[in-house]
Enzyme design. Structure first.
Site, PDB file in Angstrom:
ATOM      1  N   GLN A   1       0.838  -1.207   0.000  1.00 37.50           N
ATOM      2  CA  GLN A   1       0.000   0.000   0.000  1.00 37.50           C
ATOM      3  C   GLN A   1       0.869   1.252   0.000  1.00 37.50           C
ATOM      4  O   GLN A   1       0.362   2.350  -0.111  1.00 37.50           O
ATOM      5  CB  GLN A   1      -0.854   0.031   1.270  1.00 37.50           C
ATOM      6  CG  GLN A   1      -1.799  -1.128   1.439  1.00 37.50           C
ATOM      7  CD  GLN A   1      -2.454  -1.077   2.812  1.00 37.50           C
ATOM      8  OE1 GLN A   1      -1.902  -1.535   3.808  1.00 37.50           O
ATOM      9  NE2 GLN A   1      -3.633  -0.493   2.871  1.00 37.50           N
TER      10      GLN A   1
ATOM     11  N   HIS B   1      -1.170   1.410  -4.568  1.00 38.41           N
ATOM     12  CA  HIS B   1      -1.478   2.842  -4.484  1.00 38.41           C
ATOM     13  C   HIS B   1      -0.542   3.686  -5.360  1.00 38.41           C
ATOM     14  O   HIS B   1      -0.481   4.904  -5.206  1.00 38.41           O
ATOM     15  CB  HIS B   1      -1.379   3.329  -3.030  1.00 38.41           C
ATOM     16  CG  HIS B   1      -2.539   2.879  -2.196  1.00 38.41           C
ATOM     17  ND1 HIS B   1      -2.549   2.944  -0.818  1.00 38.41           N
ATOM     18  CD2 HIS B   1      -3.733   2.350  -2.549  1.00 38.41           C
ATOM     19  CE1 HIS B   1      -3.708   2.459  -0.371  1.00 38.41           C
ATOM     20  NE2 HIS B   1      -4.432   2.086  -1.401  1.00 38.41           N
TER      21      HIS B   1
ATOM     22  N   CYS C   1       2.818  14.957 -16.756  1.00 42.69           N
ATOM     23  CA  CYS C   1       2.002  16.138 -17.033  1.00 42.69           C
ATOM     24  C   CYS C   1       0.539  15.723 -17.211  1.00 42.69           C
ATOM     25  O   CYS C   1       0.232  14.806 -17.957  1.00 42.69           O
ATOM     26  CB  CYS C   1       2.516  16.832 -18.286  1.00 42.69           C
ATOM     27  SG  CYS C   1       1.471  18.203 -18.808  1.00 42.69           S
TER      28      CYS C   1
ATOM     29  N   CYS D   1      -0.189  16.875 -21.206  1.00 50.08           N
ATOM     30  CA  CYS D   1       0.434  16.231 -22.373  1.00 50.08           C
ATOM     31  C   CYS D   1       1.117  14.912 -22.029  1.00 50.08           C
ATOM     32  O   CYS D   1       1.672  14.265 -22.904  1.00 50.08           O
ATOM     33  CB  CYS D   1       1.430  17.186 -23.040  1.00 50.08           C
ATOM     34  SG  CYS D   1       3.005  17.337 -22.155  1.00 50.08           S
TER      35      CYS D   1
ATOM     36  N   CYS E   1       5.036  21.345 -16.167  1.00 51.42           N
ATOM     37  CA  CYS E   1       5.622  20.644 -17.314  1.00 51.42           C
ATOM     38  C   CYS E   1       6.507  21.608 -18.089  1.00 51.42           C
ATOM     39  O   CYS E   1       6.085  22.723 -18.393  1.00 51.42           O
ATOM     40  CB  CYS E   1       4.484  20.140 -18.190  1.00 51.42           C
ATOM     41  SG  CYS E   1       4.992  19.428 -19.755  1.00 51.42           S
TER      42      CYS E   1
ATOM     43  N   THR F   1       0.063  -3.483   8.272  1.00 48.51           N
ATOM     44  CA  THR F   1      -1.102  -2.911   7.604  1.00 48.51           C
ATOM     45  C   THR F   1      -2.323  -3.000   8.516  1.00 48.51           C
ATOM     46  O   THR F   1      -2.485  -3.961   9.254  1.00 48.51           O
ATOM     47  CB  THR F   1      -1.404  -3.606   6.260  1.00 48.51           C
ATOM     48  OG1 THR F   1      -2.660  -3.128   5.763  1.00 48.51           O
ATOM     49  CG2 THR F   1      -1.454  -5.110   6.401  1.00 48.51           C
TER      50      THR F   1
ATOM     51  N   ALA G   1       8.144  -4.351  12.119  1.00 47.49           N
ATOM     52  CA  ALA G   1       8.582  -5.086  10.929  1.00 47.49           C
ATOM     53  C   ALA G   1      10.103  -5.120  10.802  1.00 47.49           C
ATOM     54  O   ALA G   1      10.682  -6.145  10.462  1.00 47.49           O
ATOM     55  CB  ALA G   1       7.968  -4.447   9.683  1.00 47.49           C
TER      56      ALA G   1
HETATM   57 ZN   LIG Z   1       2.823  18.980 -20.559  1.00 55.76          ZN
END
Ligand SMILES: [Zn+2]
Length: 257
Positions: A106, A126, A134, A137, A156, A198, A241
């Site tokens: 997770q 996850h 981006c 794009c 971007c 968990t 753990a």
């Molecule tokens: Zn972009």
């Protein structure tokens, strides 16, 4: 405790197909705050007065990317600032010895990969924090650390669109490809399921444990405290753990495999 560790070690040594499910408790041993899904870096509300589930949601990323990124960046900095621990390395070692051992996590910190778990047998349900991409794009950026030093949200460099990590935010669906890989492996069955750190409030965590039990498989849990899952497992190892996993792997001597 020692006898219980031996019991789990023997069961894992006998098993061929093993599923290890890991959650926030594993990375807590690296110093990461435990959080529920992406959220519980905070208890309850952000300083804007929003539930953290709203701040870190898909709709918020589109509506107010700077606000969502403020909290994504905290998760990003926490993950970049810590390292995989002995528990991650012990699991990677178990996967090396057991070619039928899978890890379902997770966590979005990428520590399993960093510790050497093979990506072919790793399901990050996850998602992960990097690379960013981006939203307009789809151009990718591998510079998470650099972006966290700059004004947010990260942009971007090709089209100026907002970048995001490939994580599952609140109100977003789990990635179909990863779910598909999990379903395929569950259909093949597991001889043993080990849940590590968990809280198991999701169906995709509880279901593999129940399935293994129904099929006569062995189930165990490593967690400092008893939780929802404890009633359904054969053995509950009470501990952290990073402490218990290396002991466990040491008990699986190579001559038993
Ligand atoms: Zn972009």
């Amino acid at each position: 405790m020692h006898a219980q560790i031996q019991l789990v070690a023997q069961a894992l040594a006998r098993a061929e197909r093993i599923l290890v499910i890991t959650g926030a408790g594993l990375s807590a041993d690296s110093g990461l705050p435990t959080y529920r899904g992406l959220g519980g870096l905070y208890n309850g509300h952000t300083e804007e007065g929003l539930p953290i589930e709203a701040a870190l949601s898909g709709p918020m990323l589109r509506r107010d990317p700077a606000l969502c990124w403020k909290y994504l960046a905290e998760i990003g900095r926490a993950c970049l600032g810590a390292r995989p621990n002995a528990g991650h390395f012990a699991l990677a070692e178990l996967q090396r010895r057991k070619p039928g051992c899978w890890v379902l996590t997770q966590n979005v910190d990428g520590y399993h990969r960093a510790a050497g778990s093979p990506v072919q047998r790793l399901i990050e349900i996850h998602g992960e924090l990097s690379p960013l991409f981006c939203m307009d794009c789809r151009q990718r950026s591998f510079e998470l650390a650099e972006h966290l030093q700059r004004p947010l949200p990260p942009r971007c460099d090709r089209c100026g669109g907002v970048l995001r990590p490939p994580v599952v935010l609140f109100e977003e669906l789990l990635p179909e490809a990863e779910l598909g890989r999990l379903q395929t492996q569950l259909a093949l069955g597991f001889d043993a399921v080990l849940a590590v750190g968990t809280s198991a409030s999701f169906a995709y965590i509880v279901e593999p444990v129940l399935r293994a039990r129904r099929g006569g498989g062995f189930t165990a849990e490593i967690n400092p405290q008893a939780g929802e899952l404890s009633a359904f497992v054969d053995v509950h190892l009470e501990g952290g753990a990073a402490d218990v996993l290396p002991q466990l792997i040491r008990h699986i001597s190579s001559d038993k495999i």
